[in-house]
Enzyme design. Structure first.
Site, PDB file in Angstrom:
ATOM      1  N   ARG A  35     -44.523  44.391 -89.852  1.00 13.85           N
ATOM      2  CA  ARG A  35     -43.076  44.637 -89.840  1.00 13.85           C
ATOM      3  C   ARG A  35     -42.267  43.380 -90.142  1.00 13.85           C
ATOM      4  O   ARG A  35     -41.166  43.478 -90.679  1.00 13.85           O
ATOM      5  CB  ARG A  35     -42.661  45.231 -88.495  1.00 13.85           C
ATOM      6  CG  ARG A  35     -43.040  46.687 -88.407  1.00 13.85           C
ATOM      7  CD  ARG A  35     -42.622  47.303 -87.104  1.00 13.85           C
ATOM      8  NE  ARG A  35     -42.691  48.762 -87.200  1.00 13.85           N
ATOM      9  CZ  ARG A  35     -42.730  49.574 -86.161  1.00 13.85           C
ATOM     10  NH1 ARG A  35     -42.692  49.070 -84.941  1.00 13.85           N
ATOM     11  NH2 ARG A  35     -42.788  50.876 -86.339  1.00 13.85           N
ATOM     12  N   LYS A 200     -51.509  63.525 -80.829  1.00 10.63           N
ATOM     13  CA  LYS A 200     -50.792  64.692 -80.318  1.00 10.63           C
ATOM     14  C   LYS A 200     -50.290  65.615 -81.416  1.00 10.63           C
ATOM     15  O   LYS A 200     -49.563  65.202 -82.305  1.00 10.63           O
ATOM     16  CB  LYS A 200     -49.603  64.235 -79.464  1.00 10.63           C
ATOM     17  CG  LYS A 200     -50.042  63.561 -78.189  1.00 10.63           C
ATOM     18  CD  LYS A 200     -49.016  63.619 -77.069  1.00 10.63           C
ATOM     19  CE  LYS A 200     -47.650  63.255 -77.522  1.00 10.63           C
ATOM     20  NZ  LYS A 200     -46.793  62.667 -76.523  1.00 10.63           N
ATOM     21  N   GLY A 364     -47.228  53.977 -87.097  1.00 16.54           N
ATOM     22  CA  GLY A 364     -47.584  52.637 -86.653  1.00 16.54           C
ATOM     23  C   GLY A 364     -49.075  52.468 -86.473  1.00 16.54           C
ATOM     24  O   GLY A 364     -49.670  51.477 -86.912  1.00 16.54           O
ATOM     25  N   GLY A 388     -42.072  57.158 -86.328  1.00 12.10           N
ATOM     26  CA  GLY A 388     -41.213  58.261 -85.911  1.00 12.10           C
ATOM     27  C   GLY A 388     -40.149  58.571 -86.948  1.00 12.10           C
ATOM     28  O   GLY A 388     -39.867  59.740 -87.232  1.00 12.10           O
TER      29      GLY A 388
HETATM   30  P1  ADP Z   1     -49.508  57.166 -85.591  1.00 10.91           P
HETATM   31  O1  ADP Z   1     -48.930  56.052 -84.742  1.00 10.91           O
HETATM   32  O2  ADP Z   1     -50.187  56.642 -86.830  1.00 10.91           O
HETATM   33  O3  ADP Z   1     -48.495  58.227 -85.887  1.00 10.91           O
HETATM   34  P2  ADP Z   1     -50.561  58.538 -83.286  1.00 10.91           P
HETATM   35  O4  ADP Z   1     -49.765  57.656 -82.404  1.00 10.91           O
HETATM   36  O5  ADP Z   1     -50.180  59.966 -83.401  1.00 10.91           O
HETATM   37  O6  ADP Z   1     -50.677  57.895 -84.755  1.00 10.91           O
HETATM   38  O7  ADP Z   1     -52.085  58.551 -82.772  1.00 10.91           O
HETATM   39  C1  ADP Z   1     -52.904  57.421 -82.761  1.00 10.91           C
HETATM   40  C2  ADP Z   1     -53.947  57.519 -81.685  1.00 10.91           C
HETATM   41  O8  ADP Z   1     -54.671  58.730 -81.779  1.00 10.91           O
HETATM   42  C3  ADP Z   1     -54.972  56.415 -81.780  1.00 10.91           C
HETATM   43  O9  ADP Z   1     -54.779  55.530 -80.710  1.00 10.91           O
HETATM   44  C4  ADP Z   1     -56.311  57.152 -81.690  1.00 10.91           C
HETATM   45  O10 ADP Z   1     -57.230  56.537 -80.815  1.00 10.91           O
HETATM   46  C5  ADP Z   1     -55.914  58.500 -81.153  1.00 10.91           C
HETATM   47  N1  ADP Z   1     -56.901  59.552 -81.486  1.00 10.91           N
HETATM   48  C6  ADP Z   1     -57.376  59.879 -82.706  1.00 10.91           C
HETATM   49  N2  ADP Z   1     -58.317  60.836 -82.612  1.00 10.91           N
HETATM   50  C7  ADP Z   1     -58.453  61.137 -81.308  1.00 10.91           C
HETATM   51  C8  ADP Z   1     -59.304  62.039 -80.570  1.00 10.91           C
HETATM   52  N3  ADP Z   1     -60.182  62.832 -81.195  1.00 10.91           N
HETATM   53  N4  ADP Z   1     -59.146  62.067 -79.234  1.00 10.91           N
HETATM   54  C9  ADP Z   1     -58.259  61.265 -78.610  1.00 10.91           C
HETATM   55  N5  ADP Z   1     -57.449  60.393 -79.238  1.00 10.91           N
HETATM   56  C10 ADP Z   1     -57.544  60.320 -80.580  1.00 10.91           C
END
Ligand code: ADP
Ligand code: MG
Length: 406
Positions: A35, A200, A364, A388
């Protein structure tokens, strides 16, 4: 959106630049400078044009009062390196030190103020409190340049109210992010593939909803997978699931069947005995996920190798790809393969990929994942700085910080 092309309009002006310098920290060590590097161009060009630049940002989530854990002080040095000029630092936002240092600014100087969220007015729910804080900031400057794309979805003093008080412009980072997002939404070269993962499903429902009619392929990975598999009646053991979203997910699967994007789900999963880096693990087809020594207490931590290969093939054949959210728990090397395979398929050097395609990495954690896995930023068309914000833009929402720049 008001923009500028010639920064010399700001010569001899004092300009507040809202950047997003909210970098991940381990103590006082910055663990990912993405960033800061992304924010450098606007700041450098204004300083070179002879503006007196005051950079403002937040870091983390302090509770509206000074908290040394969230000080921006360590960022000042990194920012100086990124722009190739000195950066002064004020130890408060609108207090004595900031006032004194603003008064000392000469043409071409750059000053970084302390974390905006040390002042409760920055994120207050009360509009008059936000206005008051924005007014104190505005008193420092002649113009406002909004360049913190990561915060444009927030109605906060330095993002929204400040634009009401000063002549305002979008900085080059906000311009670039909006241009890319508009292309994804309105004019993607096809096939257009959207890859969604992360933890999520509830974070991504709006994006699925808006893109199901626009994309050609929606590839699902990460923890989200299990809400989809549960919706299809599979036994997912102790994997992450959002029961209350199962009906939404069923609705999306029906819309996809009825002519929307093709939704691809994993055919195999890496199941683990526990959520730990050294957990025992097994690759299982989706109809036998709990058929492991761990039984019902096993949980899925990555997409399996067949799935990763199938996703990589679709990605490599696409003209436009948007990816948000890791495919598995990439922080643990044993469960990083799916994310690595998908990331490699998005790179410029992916075998068979169209030469001039657009690949966008949003989120992120996704950006951190590609860097942590050893890929270089310039292998991708665009790495978004706003998780976001880019998701909300792709949901089709109006973002307050963009609206304010009309
Ligand atoms: P971003 O920031 O790229 O939008 P998110 O915040 O939605 O992504 O999710 C990232 C997290 O999701 C990571 O810390 C990763 O460990 C977790 N994750 C990915 N797959 C799984 C899984 N099968 N079970 C639990 N957590 C997971
Ligand atoms: Mg995240």
């Amino acid at each position: 959106m008001r923009t500028f092309t010639d920064p010399s309009i700001f010569a001899h002006h004092t300009v507040l630049v809202r950047s997003d310098l909210n970098v991940p920290m381990d103590g006082t060590t910055i663990t990912d400078r993405g960033r800061i590097l992304a924010s450098a161009a606007t700041i450098r060009s204004l300083a070179e044009a002879g503006a007196r630049v005051i950079v403002i940002s937040h870091l983390g989530r302090p509770k509206g009062e000074p908290d040394p854990h969230f000080s921006l002080a360590p960022v000042a040095g990194e920012l100086a390196e990124a722009i190739g000029r000195d950066v002064a630092f004020a130890s408060d936002t609108v207090g004595e030190d900031a006032k004194a240092k603003v008064a000392e600014l000469g043409d071409g100087d750059v000053l970084l103020l302390e974390n905006l969220r040390f002042n409760p007015g920055e994120t207050s729910k009360d509009e008059s409190e936000r206005r008051e804080f924005a007014g104190q900031l505005a008193a420092f400057a002649d113009d406002f340049v909004s360049d913190g794309f990561g915060v444009v979805h927030r109605k906060q003093a330095s993002v929204y109210e400040l634009a009401e008080l000063l002549p305002h412009y979008a900085g080059s980072l906000v311009q670039a992010e909006v241009e890319v997002s508009d292309r994804l939404l309105n004019d993607p070269a096809r096939p257009f593939t959207v890859v969604l993962g992360g933890s999520k499903v509830s974070d991504k429902l709006g994006v699925i909803d808006n893109l199901i009619a626009r994309a050609d392929n929606l590839l699902i990975g990460g923890g989200m997978v299990f809400t989809f598999l549960a919706a299809l009646g599979h036994d997912i053991g102790s994997s992450l699931v959002e029961e209350e979203k199962i009906d939404d997910v069923k609705g999306y699967l029906e819309r996809a069947e009825a002519g929307g994007a093709r939704i691809m789900l994993p055919t195999d999963i890496v199941m683990a005995a526990s959520f730990a880096p050294d957990a025992e693990h097994w690759v299982r087809p989706i109809d036998r996920l709990v058929d492991t020594p761990a039984g019902d207490s096993g949980l899925g931590l990555d997409i399996g190798p067949d799935t990763a290969a199938a996703y990589a093939k679709v990605i490599a054949e696409s003209e436009t790809v948007f990816w948000n959210g890791p495919m598995g728990v990439f922080e643990f090397p044993a469960f990083a393969e799916g994310t690595k395979t998908v990331a490699a398929a998005l790179t410029a050097s992916a075998p068979g990929a169209p030469a001039d395609r657009l690949t966008v990495v949003g989120g992120g954690d996704s950006a951190a994942a590609v860097r942590a896995l050893g890929f270089s930023d310039d292998e991708f068309g665009h790495i978004s700085t706003g998780g976001g914000a880019s998701l909300e833009y792709l949901e089709g929402k109006t973002l307050p910080g963009i609206d304010a720049l009309a």
